[in-house]
Design a protein around this motif. Structure first.
Motif, PDB file in Angstrom:
ATOM      1  N   GLY A   1       0.814  -0.965   0.063  1.00  0.00           N
ATOM      2  CA  GLY A   1      -0.095  -0.096   0.050  1.00  0.00           C
ATOM      3  C   GLY A   1       0.798   1.242   0.111  1.00  0.00           C
ATOM      4  N   LYS A   2       0.279   2.355   0.462  1.00  0.00           N
ATOM      5  CA  LYS A   2       0.947   3.784   0.393  1.00  0.00           C
ATOM      6  C   LYS A   2       2.219   3.637   1.246  1.00  0.00           C
ATOM      7  CE  LYS A   2      -2.281   6.366   1.749  1.00  0.00           C
ATOM      8  NZ  LYS A   2      -3.113   7.504   2.057  1.00  0.00           N
ATOM      9  N   VAL A   3       2.638   2.879   2.197  1.00  0.00           N
ATOM     10  CA  VAL A   3       3.568   2.856   3.067  1.00  0.00           C
ATOM     11  C   VAL A   3       4.767   2.350   2.172  1.00  0.00           C
ATOM     12  CG1 VAL A   3       3.624   0.424   4.075  1.00  0.00           C
ATOM     13  CG2 VAL A   3       4.650   2.503   5.365  1.00  0.00           C
ATOM     14  N   ARG A   4       4.895   1.565   0.987  1.00  0.00           N
ATOM     15  CA  ARG A   4       5.857   1.322   0.142  1.00  0.00           C
ATOM     16  C   ARG A   4       6.703   2.373  -0.523  1.00  0.00           C
ATOM     17  NH1 ARG A   4       1.464   1.386  -3.501  1.00  0.00           N
ATOM     18  NH2 ARG A   4       1.875   2.147  -5.723  1.00  0.00           N
ATOM     19  N   PHE A   5       6.293   3.735  -0.186  1.00  0.00           N
ATOM     20  CA  PHE A   5       6.919   4.660  -0.788  1.00  0.00           C
ATOM     21  C   PHE A   5       7.918   5.371   0.235  1.00  0.00           C
ATOM     22  CE2 PHE A   5       3.015   5.056  -3.538  1.00  0.00           C
ATOM     23  CZ  PHE A   5       3.709   4.840  -4.715  1.00  0.00           C
ATOM     24  N   THR A   6       7.986   4.680   1.582  1.00  0.00           N
ATOM     25  CA  THR A   6       8.953   4.942   2.619  1.00  0.00           C
ATOM     26  C   THR A   6      10.173   4.166   2.234  1.00  0.00           C
ATOM     27  OG1 THR A   6       8.104   3.429   3.773  1.00  0.00           O
ATOM     28  CG2 THR A   6       7.515   5.378   4.402  1.00  0.00           C
ATOM     29  N   SER A   7      11.217   4.777   2.347  1.00  0.00           N
ATOM     30  CA  SER A   7      12.566   4.199   1.924  1.00  0.00           C
ATOM     31  C   SER A   7      13.289   3.046   2.885  1.00  0.00           C
ATOM     32  CB  SER A   7      13.669   5.501   1.663  1.00  0.00           C
ATOM     33  OG  SER A   7      13.930   5.671   3.099  1.00  0.00           O
ATOM     34  N   HIS A   8      14.259   2.591   2.380  1.00  0.00           N
ATOM     35  CA  HIS A   8      15.032   1.652   3.614  1.00  0.00           C
ATOM     36  C   HIS A   8      15.194   2.095   4.666  1.00  0.00           C
ATOM     37  CE1 HIS A   8      16.923  -2.183   4.334  1.00  0.00           C
ATOM     38  NE2 HIS A   8      17.867  -1.452   4.651  1.00  0.00           N
TER      39      HIS A   8
END
Lengths: 233, 625
Positions: free
Chosen positions: A11-18
């Motif tokens: 979901g949207k949290v996939r746009f947070t980096s490593h």
């Protein structure tokens, strides 16, 4: 005590980096009150180690994290507790105790399985591109590394590649890509295919540790009685 | 975090910070108001930030509006778009956000169904340059104001908004103490000078007074500090330990406009720290204020936080804005125990003479004592912050900065071979409601010359690094800092020509500003470099931060006479107006200044806080030279 967690990211949290994910975990583990072990030195940090970095924007069912604790704890309810504290789209799907001598995730993992939704091509064109890649003896690409042009053969890293099914805007591929000595990234492979394919959604479904003919996922290395490998749907 | 719930009867606020999410999210003022509004039954609040240029291009290409980060609701669907303005260079971003929201940028062109454009924050003590673009300006502390504004807008919504009712709404809002509606005032000029700013209606106040929260203890916010998933500036827990500052530094607008000092009780600070750490998972807490080492219970709060078993020795405490005369070995020893946080000291000026002019009454020994405390506790590097371009500054004063820095490094070398200091130099911009509001700002060339002088002085000094703020950005800030309504068209044109994110060096468009000023027939020299005279009507004279204008003028004359003024929280009142005018007082736990340094008294107070500050009569000053 050393714990290994498996978690997903979608979901949207996939746009947070490593790096962002690492910080999210630090805060969540502190909020959960876990007795984290800290490094020494001027700027002590909790001793956490993440496996292979997931590219920003990719989803995953198979992310892992090793955490070192100062003292043993009962961890059977941790997946639930931590999932409640994690952002929407991140859930813990398993935790095991691992021996302190266990190889790090980075060293141990040998391949990852990916599902890639490509857009703008039908199944047949994708299938042809896949067949060409599998038939090739080498897939040579040049890339820039530390300012220099280097050539790489991607073919040895392509352990499996298939067209799974059609999707609304294209089709879904499945790929198992090697991670040693260097992790082959799905985007690199798509770029090297003929024709070049473009991904909409990329999802890591598994990380595998292969030793000889045996293959297991990173949670399975634990002595079995201590595991609490629950499935969260 | 619960999702904001909208309802027709609720007043919907969109709190917007006109810079990037990474810069704006930590803003405590915005978070406080966001939480207070969301606790109300009759209101709901969401947040938004300025989209970076790439996102803006995507939005415009797709005809998509500015939207809230909470629920992705279009900005126009809110009743009030409230902007926090803490820097003048964000004014063009303000216009850009209003435009992206799909709202006419000029207040006069807005209709009944357009949101109210509200602004608040330190810049809005002189909102005249942006008067054409905003509907209401909130002056001072917002905790009570947001409730008052909500009630008026709520009743207006319930009565059914009609086209003619917008001005009536503004008139009603103007009745709220602390609310200024620029469109309800006429401005007249006498040549290039301002003649008068007068209300257009008898019920609109001739002078708008700021709002002040009398007791911070009644407002323990934010209770639920927001925790961003991506990295932002000041990425840590922030707990405000006091508001206001009466050290009386003459260059400091924040210290002048936020008077009096209102300390938060130490027990409440501790509760906010522990609850905050538990909720957020942060391992660093910053005790915020304009001068945290002055907090009566700073030692106790730092010690108890570091020693709290719940924090497992892993929580570090950051003290921003440290006065060197109140930073002691004890504090240094304590805050380093988890992790050494960055240390910044702000001597502000290089010589005692200059520091008397600006009323930053710290002795050289105070600075060296603080620096030694830090180096002896293992710090190897610290930052010293200075201003250049101050009134009466001579080259000797400027060079004094390098001298101080070199001496600090020398002290550090006794403890560590690699000891260093970073000298950070900012060009001084005179601000409204300060004694220096009459002072003509240094030119770009003069600031460059002084920075060059300092670079020469520090180039050969091992261990001294120098950083400086771009004098051209200082100039543009200066135009707007003391500007008037005639700047509106300039700001609009710079925005229309793409001049957004002016705080960012890669976007800063100096020539565009200068050319646009010339095109509109406005003189940069007149707005920025000219000394003002006592009788001149200043663009913010119809607004009030409580300070008497004659107090500020007297303080300006004291400055020129190099006379310092002790801190009034520990000495009798000078009647600046900030307390007496509003019937409020300092709330300070300790009647004596904190231990360490001289606290501006010239006495050695390192032994402890037992020595009260003695009063010397305020010297009278002759004529202004």
């Amino acid at each position: 005590m050393h714990l290994r967690f498996r978690f997903n990211k979608s979901g949207k949290v996939r746009f947070t980096s490593h790096r962002d994910v690492a910080r999210i975990w630090e805060r969540v583990l502190r909020r959960a009150g876990l007795p984290l072990a800290y490094s020494e030195g001027f700027s002590p940090r909790p001793r956490l180690s993440f496996g292979l970095a997931l590219s920003t924007g990719y989803e995953s069912d198979a992310e892992y994290l090793d955490a070192r604790l100062r003292e043993p704890i009962d961890f059977h309810d941790l997946p639930e507790r931590l999932s409640a504290l994690l952002p929407v789209g991140m859930d813990v799907t398993g935790v095991v105790e691992i021996p302190s001598s266990a190889d790090s995730l980075q060293q141990a993992v040998t391949s990852c399985r990916w599902e890639v939704d490509v857009i703008g091509v039908d199944e047949q064109i994708a299938a042809e591109a896949v067949a060409r890649a599998l038939a090739a003896t080498e897939i040579v690409v040049t890339r820039e590394r530390k300012g220099k042009q280097v050539t790489d053969d991607l073919r040895p890293g392509v352990l499996a590649l298939d067209v799974l099914e059609p999707t609304e805007s294209g089709c879904r591929l499945a790929a198992e890509l090697g991670t040693q000595p260097r992790a082959l990234r799905p985007a690199e492979l798509l770029n090297a295919l003929e024709p070049r394919l473009e991904a909409l959604v990329v999802r890591r479904t598994h990380q595998w540790i292969t030793a000889g003919d045996e293959r297991c996922e990173p949670l399975a290395i634990a002595p079995s009685p201590a595991t609490s490998n629950i499935e969260v749907s | 975090m619960q999702a904001p719930s909208h309802a027709p009867h609720k007043v919907a606020w969109l709190f917007t910070y006109p810079d990037t999410y990474e810069i704006g999210l930590p803003n405590q003022g915005l978070q406080i108001l966001y939480e207070i509004v969301n606790e109300r039954d009759d209101a709901v609040a969401e947040r938004s930030y300025a989209p970076w240029t790439d996102l803006e291009a995507e939005l415009r290409q797709r005809d998509m509006p500015l939207f809230s980060v909470d629920t992705h609701r279009p900005a126009r669907a809110f009743d009030i778009l409230a902007f926090n303005l803490s820097a003048e260079l964000t004014y063009t971003n303000l216009l850009n956000c209003i435009d992206l929201a799909g709202v006419p940028i000029r207040s006069a062109e807005r209709r009944a169904d357009d949101p109210i454009i509200a602004v608040g924050g330190h810049c809005t003590y002189n909102p005249e340059p942006i008067a054409d673009f905003v509907d209401i300006v909130a002056l001072g502390d917002g905790e009570e104001l947001v409730g008052d504004i909500t009630e008026v807008v709520r009743d207006w919504k319930a009565s059914g908004r009609t086209d003619g009712s917008r001005e009536n709404l503004l008139r009603e809002l103007a009745q709220i103490p602390g609310v200024y509606c620029p469109s309800l005032y006429d401005v007249s000029y006498d040549g290039e000078f301002l003649a008068e700013v007068t209300p257009r209606y008898p019920d609109v106040p001739a002078v708008v007074e700021k709002r002040t929260v009398a007791d911070l203890a009644e407002w323990p916010y934010p209770k639920n500090q927001l925790v961003p998933l991506t990295e932002v500036v000041h990425d840590r827990l922030n707990v405000e330990v006091f508001r206001g500052c009466t050290r009386g530094c003459r260059f400091c607008q924040a210290g002048m406009i936020t008077r009096p000092v209102r300390e938060r009780p130490a027990d409440q600070v501790r509760t906010m720290i522990q609850n905050g750490l538990e909720r957020t998972g942060y391992d660093e807490v910053s005790l915020t204020s304009l001068s945290t080492a002055d907090y009566s219970d700073v030692q106790r709060v730092v010690e108890e936080t570091i020693d709290d078993p719940a924090n497992c020795g892993q929580v570090s405490v950051a003290l921003p804005s440290l006065r060197v005369d109140a930073f002691t070995v004890n504090v240094a020893a304590k805050i380093k125990s988890a992790r050494r946080t960055g240390l910044t000291f702000a001597p502000e000026a290089g010589t005692w003479r200059m520091r008397q002019v600006i009323n930053k009454l710290i002795r050289e020994e105070d600075l060296y004592g603080a620096v030694e405390s830090a180096y002896s506790q293992g710090w190897r590097r610290m930052k010293l912050y200075f201003l250049t371009g101050l009134p009466t500054e001579t080259d000797e004063d400027t060079a004094g900065i390098a001298e101080l820095a070199r001496n600090c490094v020398k002290i550090g070398k006794q403890y560590n071979k690699s000891a260093s200091v970073t000298v950070s130099v900012g060009g001084y911009v005179p601000k409204p409601f300060t004694p220096f509001q009459w002072f003509g700002q240094n030119t770009v060339d003069e600031l460059h010359r002084k920075i060059g002088l300092l670079r020469d002085e520090t180039r050969r000094a091992k261990g001294v690094q120098m950083k400086w703020h771009d004098p051209k950005a200082t100039l543009i800030e200066g135009i707007m800092s003391r500007g008037d309504r005639r700047l509106g068209p300039v700001i609009e044109e710079v925005w229309r020509k793409g001049g957004v994110f002016q705080e960012w060096s890669e976007h800063f468009a100096y020539d565009l500003w200068i050319d646009t000023m010339a095109k509109h027939g406005l003189s940069v020299d007149w707005y920025v470099h000219r000394h003002r005279t006592e009788p001149e009507v200043l663009p913010w004279d119809h607004l009030s931060a409580g300070l008497h204008k004659d107090f500020l003028w007297q303080d300006w004359r004291d400055a020129l006479a190099e006379v310092g003024l002790p801190d009034c929280r520990w000495t009798p009142c000078y009647d600046c107006g900030a307390c007496t005018g509003y019937g409020i007082e300092h709330i300070v736990a300790s009647a004596t200044p904190p231990a360490g340094g001289s606290q501006g008294t010239g006495q050695d107070l390192t032994g402890g806080a037992s020595v009260p500050v003695t009063l010397s009569p305020r010297p009278s000053v002759g004529s202004l030279t």
